[in-house]
Write an enzyme that holds these catalytic residues in place. Sequence first.
Site, PDB file in Angstrom:
ATOM      1  N   GLY A  58      87.155  -3.459   9.723  1.00 31.24           N
ATOM      2  CA  GLY A  58      86.807  -1.868  10.286  1.00 31.24           C
ATOM      3  C   GLY A  58      86.090  -0.835   9.046  1.00 31.24           C
ATOM      4  O   GLY A  58      85.412  -0.399   9.487  1.00 31.24           O
ATOM      5  N   THR A  59      86.569  -1.006   7.630  1.00 35.39           N
ATOM      6  CA  THR A  59      85.917  -0.731   6.778  1.00 35.39           C
ATOM      7  C   THR A  59      84.515  -1.058   6.940  1.00 35.39           C
ATOM      8  O   THR A  59      83.618  -0.035   6.618  1.00 35.39           O
ATOM      9  CB  THR A  59      87.048  -1.173   5.840  1.00 35.39           C
ATOM     10  OG1 THR A  59      87.421  -0.466   5.700  1.00 35.39           O
ATOM     11  CG2 THR A  59      85.779  -0.857   4.042  1.00 35.39           C
ATOM     12  N   ASN A 132      93.568   8.810  12.557  1.00 37.35           N
ATOM     13  CA  ASN A 132      95.176   7.623  12.062  1.00 37.35           C
ATOM     14  C   ASN A 132      96.021   8.308  11.848  1.00 37.35           C
ATOM     15  O   ASN A 132      97.229   7.144  11.557  1.00 37.35           O
ATOM     16  CB  ASN A 132      93.971   6.756  10.858  1.00 37.35           C
ATOM     17  CG  ASN A 132      93.565   6.796   9.952  1.00 37.35           C
ATOM     18  OD1 ASN A 132      92.211   7.595  10.398  1.00 37.35           O
ATOM     19  ND2 ASN A 132      93.993   6.966   8.787  1.00 37.35           N
ATOM     20  N   GLN A 162      91.410   3.146  15.480  1.00 37.88           N
ATOM     21  CA  GLN A 162      92.787   3.418  16.251  1.00 37.88           C
ATOM     22  C   GLN A 162      92.828   4.078  17.487  1.00 37.88           C
ATOM     23  O   GLN A 162      94.122   4.118  18.309  1.00 37.88           O
ATOM     24  CB  GLN A 162      93.280   5.135  15.276  1.00 37.88           C
ATOM     25  CG  GLN A 162      92.951   4.967  13.964  1.00 37.88           C
ATOM     26  CD  GLN A 162      94.876   4.050  13.069  1.00 37.88           C
ATOM     27  OE1 GLN A 162      95.730   3.932  13.985  1.00 37.88           O
ATOM     28  NE2 GLN A 162      94.587   3.492  12.382  1.00 37.88           N
ATOM     29  N   HIS A 184      92.510  -6.268  14.078  1.00 39.38           N
ATOM     30  CA  HIS A 184      94.267  -5.914  13.179  1.00 39.38           C
ATOM     31  C   HIS A 184      95.167  -4.677  14.410  1.00 39.38           C
ATOM     32  O   HIS A 184      96.260  -4.629  13.930  1.00 39.38           O
ATOM     33  CB  HIS A 184      94.246  -6.483  11.645  1.00 39.38           C
ATOM     34  CG  HIS A 184      94.184  -5.133  10.985  1.00 39.38           C
ATOM     35  ND1 HIS A 184      95.055  -4.440  10.789  1.00 39.38           N
ATOM     36  CD2 HIS A 184      92.909  -4.397  10.459  1.00 39.38           C
ATOM     37  CE1 HIS A 184      94.394  -3.385   9.700  1.00 39.38           C
ATOM     38  NE2 HIS A 184      93.682  -2.953   9.460  1.00 39.38           N
ATOM     39  N   THR A 220      77.911 -17.090   7.310  1.00 37.98           N
ATOM     40  CA  THR A 220      78.568 -17.261   7.895  1.00 37.98           C
ATOM     41  C   THR A 220      80.025 -16.289   8.521  1.00 37.98           C
ATOM     42  O   THR A 220      80.698 -16.136   7.876  1.00 37.98           O
ATOM     43  CB  THR A 220      79.382 -18.579   7.408  1.00 37.98           C
ATOM     44  OG1 THR A 220      78.296 -19.180   7.000  1.00 37.98           O
ATOM     45  CG2 THR A 220      79.822 -19.374   7.836  1.00 37.98           C
ATOM     46  N   CYS A 315      96.523   2.891   4.534  1.00 31.85           N
ATOM     47  CA  CYS A 315      94.946   2.263   4.250  1.00 31.85           C
ATOM     48  C   CYS A 315      94.979   2.786   3.002  1.00 31.85           C
ATOM     49  O   CYS A 315      94.336   2.253   1.875  1.00 31.85           O
ATOM     50  CB  CYS A 315      94.264   2.742   4.683  1.00 31.85           C
ATOM     51  SG  CYS A 315      94.936   1.961   6.759  1.00 31.85           S
TER      52      CYS A 315
END
Length: 371
Positions: A58-59, A132, A162, A184, A220, A315
């Site tokens: 996400g970051t 979040n 979120q 996740h 990759t 986080c």
Amino acid sequence: MRPEAVAAMDPWLGRHFGNPSGAHPLAREARRAIDEARDAFAELLGAEPGEIVFTGGGTEADNLAVLGSAEIRRGAVLCSAIEHAAVHQAALVVGGATVPVDESGVVRLDVLESRLADLDEVALVSVMAANNEVGAIQPIDEVAQVIEETRPGTPLHTDAVQAFSWLNVSAVASRAQLVALSAHKFGGPQGVGVLVVRGAAKLAPRMIGGGQERELRSGTQNVAGIVGAAAAAREAAATRSATVERVGALRDRLADGLLSAIPDAFETGISAEPGGDRSGRIAGTCHLTLPDVESEALLVLLEEGGICASAASSCSSGAMKPSHVLEAMGVGGLSSFGSLRLSLGWTTTEADIDRALEVVPPAVARLAEAS
Ligand code: PLP
């Protein structure tokens, strides 16, 4: 992780471990798996397969949206004051400005409108779909409307990291040109993200190399991770409405139980009374403000009681700093308070709530007494 995601990943970690950029059969097989995952996310997000970019989380998706836009387009990046650091800090790096929120944690559309009108140039507007820390749902359609009326053509990014488990992101973010997810958060593997890139959004890549992901994210691809993310997303979306109903009821029981048992506690941005209006919150968040309680000390007591909780954003691991979200909502005005964020998910059970209701109130009482 959802068992469907674990099962889907397994073959791609062993027998079928091909590099999707190659030309041989193993590579083609891996490429097909990524294409199928891309199709799945496109369908779930109301996008075209060619608009889906896989990232390392996400970051990375948020950074690509914010920094990538700022490199191509001139002007300021405007974001809400309650964005996750992945957006907030990235916006600050490129000289961004924040738009305040009201006391319930919802972005001030009137201020957004005046900032958009006042600035010479705007590269990007970024407002998250759901916060979040406190779970506040943001009016993305109305944000898009303000942009269209004030600065047509300015791209809108929404961090839906979120939101995906609880809201139909395809509908909620249909007017955003950039939409970020993180696997996740919905039962997929860590380290896999998605960025929808469409319409007016033009990005400069952050990762340069082999030109994978339409040249927007070289490197990759994490084939197993992407396949697992798609399996989790399918399952999360298929079970979403039932999960929202079940988990929402658990959250209500938890929040009401804690508010009844803890004197002076209030549900952040909602009410001090049980039964407050939680319609503006995602179902998986229960956030309390607790006068005269030190959050860090509370977390230690909760840990002893088998409860894994958070004081602010999980986080910003490590140092406990005052939450910029609570500050933006005006909660920081209290002279001394602690905050407690209890998150629920698709695995949360009635027994978990019983346990939390058993452990949290006496722990808070112990600390309040000591203070
Ligand atoms: N955006 C929001 C709203 C989040 O809650 C998080 C993580 O919790 C992120 C972005 C960052 O996602 P990731 O941990 O996958 O990098």
